[in-house]
Design a protein around this motif. Structure first.
Motif, PDB file in Angstrom:
ATOM      1  N   UNK A 158      -4.787   1.043 -12.430  1.00 48.13           N
ATOM      2  CA  UNK A 158      -5.423   0.646 -11.162  1.00 48.13           C
ATOM      3  C   UNK A 158      -5.071  -0.770 -10.764  1.00 48.13           C
ATOM      4  N   UNK A 159      -4.949  -1.659 -11.757  1.00 51.56           N
ATOM      5  CA  UNK A 159      -4.609  -3.052 -11.459  1.00 51.56           C
ATOM      6  C   UNK A 159      -3.248  -3.108 -10.767  1.00 51.56           C
ATOM      7  N   UNK A 160      -2.339  -2.266 -11.208  1.00 45.95           N
ATOM      8  CA  UNK A 160      -1.020  -2.211 -10.567  1.00 45.95           C
ATOM      9  C   UNK A 160      -1.107  -1.689  -9.142  1.00 45.95           C
ATOM     10  N   UNK A 161      -2.035  -0.758  -8.940  1.00 49.39           N
ATOM     11  CA  UNK A 161      -2.075  -0.052  -7.653  1.00 49.39           C
ATOM     12  C   UNK A 161      -3.068  -0.636  -6.649  1.00 49.39           C
ATOM     13  N   UNK A 162      -3.856  -1.645  -7.048  1.00 49.17           N
ATOM     14  CA  UNK A 162      -5.026  -2.001  -6.241  1.00 49.17           C
ATOM     15  C   UNK A 162      -4.691  -2.310  -4.779  1.00 49.17           C
ATOM     16  N   UNK A 206      -8.019  -1.096   1.449  1.00 51.57           N
ATOM     17  CA  UNK A 206      -8.696  -0.466   0.314  1.00 51.57           C
ATOM     18  C   UNK A 206      -8.782   1.054   0.530  1.00 51.57           C
ATOM     19  N   UNK A 207      -9.122   1.437   1.760  1.00 48.46           N
ATOM     20  CA  UNK A 207      -9.234   2.880   2.020  1.00 48.46           C
ATOM     21  C   UNK A 207      -7.876   3.547   2.185  1.00 48.46           C
ATOM     22  N   UNK A 208      -6.950   2.823   2.811  1.00 52.67           N
ATOM     23  CA  UNK A 208      -5.597   3.389   2.986  1.00 52.67           C
ATOM     24  C   UNK A 208      -4.989   3.673   1.609  1.00 52.67           C
ATOM     25  N   UNK A 209      -5.250   2.767   0.670  1.00 55.56           N
ATOM     26  CA  UNK A 209      -4.706   2.921  -0.683  1.00 55.56           C
ATOM     27  C   UNK A 209      -5.093   4.251  -1.302  1.00 55.56           C
ATOM     28  N   UNK A 210      -6.354   4.630  -1.109  1.00 59.37           N
ATOM     29  CA  UNK A 210      -6.839   5.898  -1.677  1.00 59.37           C
ATOM     30  C   UNK A 210      -6.051   7.076  -1.104  1.00 59.37           C
ATOM     31  N   UNK A 211      -5.851   7.051   0.217  1.00 62.28           N
ATOM     32  CA  UNK A 211      -5.119   8.158   0.841  1.00 62.28           C
ATOM     33  C   UNK A 211      -3.682   8.212   0.358  1.00 62.28           C
ATOM     34  N   UNK A 212      -3.128   7.026   0.185  1.00 67.59           N
ATOM     35  CA  UNK A 212      -1.727   6.955  -0.200  1.00 67.59           C
ATOM     36  C   UNK A 212      -1.462   7.545  -1.579  1.00 67.59           C
ATOM     37  N   UNK A 213      -2.362   7.282  -2.513  1.00 66.25           N
ATOM     38  CA  UNK A 213      -2.116   7.767  -3.875  1.00 66.25           C
ATOM     39  C   UNK A 213      -2.660   9.176  -4.104  1.00 66.25           C
ATOM     40  N   UNK A 214      -3.243   9.777  -3.058  1.00 66.69           N
ATOM     41  CA  UNK A 214      -3.834  11.108  -3.235  1.00 66.69           C
ATOM     42  C   UNK A 214      -2.886  12.102  -3.922  1.00 66.69           C
ATOM     43  N   UNK A 215      -1.589  12.128  -3.557  1.00 67.72           N
ATOM     44  CA  UNK A 215      -0.718  13.131  -4.208  1.00 67.72           C
ATOM     45  C   UNK A 215      -0.543  12.909  -5.704  1.00 67.72           C
ATOM     46  N   UNK A 216      -0.898  11.743  -6.200  1.00 66.52           N
ATOM     47  CA  UNK A 216      -0.679  11.484  -7.631  1.00 66.52           C
ATOM     48  C   UNK A 216      -1.775  12.058  -8.517  1.00 66.52           C
ATOM     49  N   UNK A 217      -2.852  12.548  -7.877  1.00 62.26           N
ATOM     50  CA  UNK A 217      -3.889  13.175  -8.682  1.00 62.26           C
ATOM     51  C   UNK A 217      -4.467  12.241  -9.737  1.00 62.26           C
ATOM     52  N   UNK A 218      -4.726  11.000  -9.367  1.00 63.94           N
ATOM     53  CA  UNK A 218      -5.224  10.029 -10.347  1.00 63.94           C
ATOM     54  C   UNK A 218      -6.710  10.257 -10.615  1.00 63.94           C
ATOM     55  N   UNK A 219      -7.200   9.640 -11.698  1.00 62.68           N
ATOM     56  CA  UNK A 219      -8.601   9.884 -12.072  1.00 62.68           C
ATOM     57  C   UNK A 219      -9.543   9.210 -11.071  1.00 62.68           C
ATOM     58  N   UNK A 220     -10.782   9.722 -10.966  1.00 57.91           N
ATOM     59  CA  UNK A 220     -11.761   9.129 -10.045  1.00 57.91           C
ATOM     60  C   UNK A 220     -12.000   7.645 -10.324  1.00 57.91           C
ATOM     61  N   UNK A 221     -11.923   7.225 -11.591  1.00 63.85           N
ATOM     62  CA  UNK A 221     -12.136   5.804 -11.912  1.00 63.85           C
ATOM     63  C   UNK A 221     -11.076   4.919 -11.275  1.00 63.85           C
ATOM     64  N   UNK A 222      -9.836   5.380 -11.266  1.00 64.30           N
ATOM     65  CA  UNK A 222      -8.758   4.579 -10.669  1.00 64.30           C
ATOM     66  C   UNK A 222      -8.937   4.529  -9.152  1.00 64.30           C
ATOM     67  N   UNK A 223      -9.308   5.662  -8.575  1.00 63.08           N
ATOM     68  CA  UNK A 223      -9.521   5.690  -7.123  1.00 63.08           C
ATOM     69  C   UNK A 223     -10.668   4.754  -6.728  1.00 63.08           C
TER      70      UNK A 223
END
Ligand SMILES: [Fe+2]
Length: 379
Positions: A230-234, A264-281
């Motif tokens: 998450x730190x990488x992706x924040x 912050x919100x755009x980031x969530x949409x962007x990584x959606x295809x990666x199927x990351x854990x809820x904690x990272x989102x």
């Protein structure tokens, strides 16, 4: 509802074909072909995800059909169906990139788990492609990336390497998957930041400071891994914002600030295809919340802010203080000055226990941190 995986059964004998169809049709959309030629035609027409391929076909040799599939549709997963005496050929196919093989007569459990695994791999690759295309469009590399993906599709050995990087089969390799995700994300973010001299190394440093903090807090191993990804992706959502605003020198207008806040919100949409854990989102969404509330995007406070987001908030602010950003108007602080500033904001903007964790580390390991931060300044 998610789209069901498309499975093509290539089998000339009616009995085995029907039995596979019966086992699979409750879970997958089934297509069938009794000849190799027909199978290749169907692959041109339908978005097939997984093929079960009998090696003995009346028209073409099964291995030739297999090679054609891999050459023309490298991302389609192929499961070899084999009878007694064909074991050696099945092994050859595995070497050439088949997912797995199944022995006749079929065992329902084996069939389902092989197809599920193959469909999972295919889905993961589709997600990776969707993510790369999205990112490619944002950083102006859409053409290059689609060419890159085409290259991958045409070169099955290259494709298999990428697949290996992104494979997700079952629980046993869950841990490996997380590591693979991390390597992929790190490479991607470093490449993106290289395009923006102002951001160069920011995510790596936030990752490093988050790591230092995590060593002093009681986190599970899983939380630590999620924190570091998450730190990488924040800040990945900043890719979705007008770059003239993101890289502006000096203060933002109110309007520009509103645009920035959307990252912050755009980031969530962007990584959606990666199927990351809820904690990272949650980390990506909440890394700009304030401990007393009044941050963004949700204005939540205290322990309501996920812990991993509270950690990255401190690491992020600390990096902004101690790094010489060309677009920042404030002066660069020394590590000690930054520690004092963090203390000043502790309990207001930041979680006091996260601030203490970083300050204690700075006091004990001042020179090492100074050196490492400098090394990360220009990745
Ligand atoms: Fe941010």
């Amino acid at each position: 509802m998610a789209k069901r995986p498309q499975v093509l059964i290539v089998e000339d004998q009616l009995g085995p074909r029907k039995s596979l169809e019966m086992i699979l049709s409750p879970f997958f959309d089934i297509h069938t072909a009794d000849l190799g030629k027909k199978a290749l035609e169907l692959l041109q027409e339908k978005p097939i995800d997984v093929v079960t391929l009998d090696l003995r076909l009346p028209d073409l040799h099964g291995m030739d059909v297999f090679r054609q599939i891999k050459r023309l549709h490298a991302d389609v997963e192929v499961i070899i169906i084999t009878g007694y005496g064909e074991f050696k050929t099945a092994l050859d196919a595995l070497h050439l990139g088949a997912s797995s093989y199944l022995l006749k007569p079929f065992n329902t459990g084996d069939v389902l788990s092989a197809i599920n695994r193959a469909a999972g791999k295919k889905r993961q690759i589709d997600q990776l492609k969707a993510f790369l295309m999205k990112i490619g469009g944002m950083i102006g590399l859409k053409k290059e990336l689609s060419q890159g993906i085409k290259m991958l599709e045409e070169d099955s050995s290259l494709f298999d390497k990428v697949k290996a990087l992104f494979e997700r089969t079952d629980q046993e390799i869950e841990e490996e998957r997380r590591v693979n995700h991390f390597e992929f994300i790190r490479t991607l973010i470093d490449a993106i930041e290289k395009k923006d001299p102002y951001a160069n190394g920011h995510s790596s440093r936030v990752h490093y400071y988050s790591y230092l903090i995590s060593q002093r807090l009681r986190l599970t191993e899983l939380e630590k891994e999620e924190l570091l990804i998450g730190a990488y992706l924040h800040d990945i959502g900043k890719l979705g914002i007008d770059q003239q605003i993101v890289q502006k020198k000096g203060r933002y207008t109110e309007e520009e600030m509103e645009a920035i806040k959307r990252h912050a919100e755009i980031g969530i949409n962007l990584v959606a295809p990666l199927n990351l854990s809820p904690n990272i989102l949650a980390l990506i969404r909440h890394h700009h919340e304030y401990y007393i509330g009044q941050g963004y995007p949700d204005g939540i406070s205290g322990e309501d802010i996920p812990l991993l987001a509270r950690i990255v908030a401190v690491a992020d602010a600390f990096d902004a203080m101690v790094t010489d950003y060309p677009y920042e108007y404030r002066k660069v602080l020394s590590l000690d000055e930054a520690a004092a500033e963090l203390k000043h904001c502790s309990g207001i903007q930041f979680d006091p226990k996260v601030v203490s964790a970083l300050i204690d580390t700075i006091e004990e390991e001042h020179d090492r941190i100074l050196l490492k931060s400098a090394l990360l300044a220009d990745l």
